[in-house]
Design a protein around this motif. Structure first.
Motif, PDB file in Angstrom:
ATOM      1  N   LEU A  70      92.587   8.719  70.116  1.00  0.00           N
ATOM      2  CA  LEU A  70      91.944   9.621  71.078  1.00  0.00           C
ATOM      3  C   LEU A  70      92.896   9.772  72.258  1.00  0.00           C
ATOM      4  O   LEU A  70      93.338   8.784  72.836  1.00  0.00           O
ATOM      5  N   LEU A  71      93.266  11.008  72.578  1.00  0.00           N
ATOM      6  CA  LEU A  71      94.142  11.272  73.724  1.00  0.00           C
ATOM      7  C   LEU A  71      93.320  11.860  74.846  1.00  0.00           C
ATOM      8  O   LEU A  71      92.532  12.791  74.621  1.00  0.00           O
TER       9      LEU A  71
ATOM     10  N   LYS B 217     101.121  21.779  78.968  1.00  0.00           N
ATOM     11  CA  LYS B 217     102.415  21.264  78.476  1.00  0.00           C
ATOM     12  C   LYS B 217     102.358  21.002  76.962  1.00  0.00           C
ATOM     13  O   LYS B 217     101.342  20.572  76.437  1.00  0.00           O
ATOM     14  N   PRO B 218     103.490  21.244  76.273  1.00  0.00           N
ATOM     15  CA  PRO B 218     103.498  21.104  74.795  1.00  0.00           C
ATOM     16  C   PRO B 218     103.657  19.657  74.341  1.00  0.00           C
ATOM     17  O   PRO B 218     104.560  19.325  73.565  1.00  0.00           O
ATOM     18  N   ILE B 219     102.757  18.793  74.811  1.00  0.00           N
ATOM     19  CA  ILE B 219     102.915  17.359  74.563  1.00  0.00           C
ATOM     20  C   ILE B 219     102.797  17.009  73.080  1.00  0.00           C
ATOM     21  O   ILE B 219     103.611  16.264  72.536  1.00  0.00           O
ATOM     22  N   VAL B 220     101.784  17.558  72.436  1.00  0.00           N
ATOM     23  CA  VAL B 220     101.554  17.211  71.036  1.00  0.00           C
ATOM     24  C   VAL B 220     102.667  17.776  70.152  1.00  0.00           C
ATOM     25  O   VAL B 220     103.118  17.138  69.200  1.00  0.00           O
ATOM     26  N   TYR B 221     103.138  18.938  70.501  1.00  0.00           N
ATOM     27  CA  TYR B 221     104.242  19.555  69.763  1.00  0.00           C
ATOM     28  C   TYR B 221     105.471  18.651  69.779  1.00  0.00           C
ATOM     29  O   TYR B 221     106.209  18.546  68.793  1.00  0.00           O
TER      30      TYR B 221
ATOM     31  N   GLY C 161     106.664   7.590  69.809  1.00  0.00           N
ATOM     32  CA  GLY C 161     105.845   8.752  70.150  1.00  0.00           C
ATOM     33  C   GLY C 161     104.693   8.371  71.060  1.00  0.00           C
ATOM     34  O   GLY C 161     104.380   9.073  72.032  1.00  0.00           O
ATOM     35  N   MET C 162     104.044   7.234  70.776  1.00  0.00           N
ATOM     36  CA  MET C 162     102.928   6.786  71.613  1.00  0.00           C
ATOM     37  C   MET C 162     103.420   6.372  73.005  1.00  0.00           C
ATOM     38  O   MET C 162     102.769   6.627  74.017  1.00  0.00           O
ATOM     39  N   ALA C 163     104.621   5.749  73.041  1.00  0.00           N
ATOM     40  CA  ALA C 163     105.206   5.371  74.333  1.00  0.00           C
ATOM     41  C   ALA C 163     105.505   6.623  75.146  1.00  0.00           C
ATOM     42  O   ALA C 163     105.269   6.665  76.364  1.00  0.00           O
ATOM     43  N   PHE C 164     106.004   7.653  74.468  1.00  0.00           N
ATOM     44  CA  PHE C 164     106.274   8.928  75.147  1.00  0.00           C
ATOM     45  C   PHE C 164     104.980   9.485  75.764  1.00  0.00           C
ATOM     46  O   PHE C 164     104.958   9.920  76.923  1.00  0.00           O
ATOM     47  N   LEU C 165     103.879   9.473  74.972  1.00  0.00           N
ATOM     48  CA  LEU C 165     102.612  10.008  75.489  1.00  0.00           C
ATOM     49  C   LEU C 165     102.174   9.243  76.737  1.00  0.00           C
ATOM     50  O   LEU C 165     101.781   9.838  77.743  1.00  0.00           O
ATOM     51  N   LYS C 166     102.255   7.912  76.660  1.00  0.00           N
ATOM     52  CA  LYS C 166     101.817   7.086  77.798  1.00  0.00           C
ATOM     53  C   LYS C 166     102.695   7.350  79.016  1.00  0.00           C
ATOM     54  O   LYS C 166     102.189   7.461  80.137  1.00  0.00           O
ATOM     55  N   ASP C 167     104.016   7.468  78.811  1.00  0.00           N
ATOM     56  CA  ASP C 167     104.931   7.754  79.929  1.00  0.00           C
ATOM     57  C   ASP C 167     104.612   9.097  80.570  1.00  0.00           C
ATOM     58  O   ASP C 167     104.836   9.299  81.761  1.00  0.00           O
ATOM     59  N   THR C 168     104.127  10.028  79.754  1.00  0.00           N
ATOM     60  CA  THR C 168     103.808  11.366  80.266  1.00  0.00           C
ATOM     61  C   THR C 168     102.498  11.367  81.054  1.00  0.00           C
ATOM     62  O   THR C 168     102.193  12.341  81.742  1.00  0.00           O
ATOM     63  N   GLY C 169     101.742  10.275  80.929  1.00  0.00           N
ATOM     64  CA  GLY C 169     100.475  10.211  81.673  1.00  0.00           C
ATOM     65  C   GLY C 169      99.259  10.427  80.808  1.00  0.00           C
ATOM     66  O   GLY C 169      98.143  10.537  81.307  1.00  0.00           O
ATOM     67  N   VAL C 170      99.470  10.462  79.478  1.00  0.00           N
ATOM     68  CA  VAL C 170      98.340  10.633  78.559  1.00  0.00           C
ATOM     69  C   VAL C 170      97.739   9.259  78.264  1.00  0.00           C
ATOM     70  O   VAL C 170      98.472   8.301  77.989  1.00  0.00           O
TER      71      VAL C 170
END
Ligand code: SF4
Ligand code: SF4
Length: 136
Positions: A7-8, A17-21, A60-69
């Protein structure tokens, strides 16, 4: 290979922003959107099934967390015990995802696990404890 359901949750500022892409392009991950709720001026929520190489998944999950997700692993699932359910429909009132529905002809209550975001609200609401959590 890993295949996980997550769950994001993301703020309004990240919606455009194209985060999932980026998960596909930069981390070679495949995903399937199981649920998405994005309202103007509010936070967004998405349930994804993500598949790919384990190292790529972690990056990929680390990227999401760094982005603030906010990333929440859905490592549980809800199971409906058809023997116990007496179709009182109490769970339909609390389910936020549309996973529980009533067939208006038969008045029977159905459950679609694909739409469930495992919030567990139905579990405490069900009088005969027909909805239960299972660890996967
Ligand atoms: S846990 Fe229950 S209430 Fe929550 S989304 Fe799933 S079926 Fe609906
Ligand atoms: S609350 Fe329980 S008994 Fe009532 S319809 Fe839902 S699953 Fe069935």
């Amino acid at each position: 290979m890993v295949a996980k359901k997550v769950l994001l949750r993301f703020s309004n500022s990240l919606i455009s922003k194209p985060i999932v892409y980026r998960l596909v392009k930069d981390y070679n991950l495949a995903f399937n959107i199981l649920k998405a709720q994005i309202l103007p001026d509010e936070e967004g929520e998405m349930v994804l099934e993500i598949e790919g190489d384990r190292a790529c998944y972690e990056k990929g999950m680390a990227f999401l967390k760094d982005t603030g997700v906010e990333v929440l692993n859905i490592d549980k699932r809800i199971v409906k015990d058809e023997e116990r359910c007496y179709h009182c429909s109490a769970c339909t009132v609390v389910c936020p995802s549309g996973a529980i529905s009533i067939d208006r002809e038969t008045m029977r209550v159905g459950y679609d696990p694909e739409q469930c975001i495992v919030c567990e609200l139905c579990v405490g609401t069900c009088p005969p404890r027909a909805m239960r959590v299972e660890i996967v």
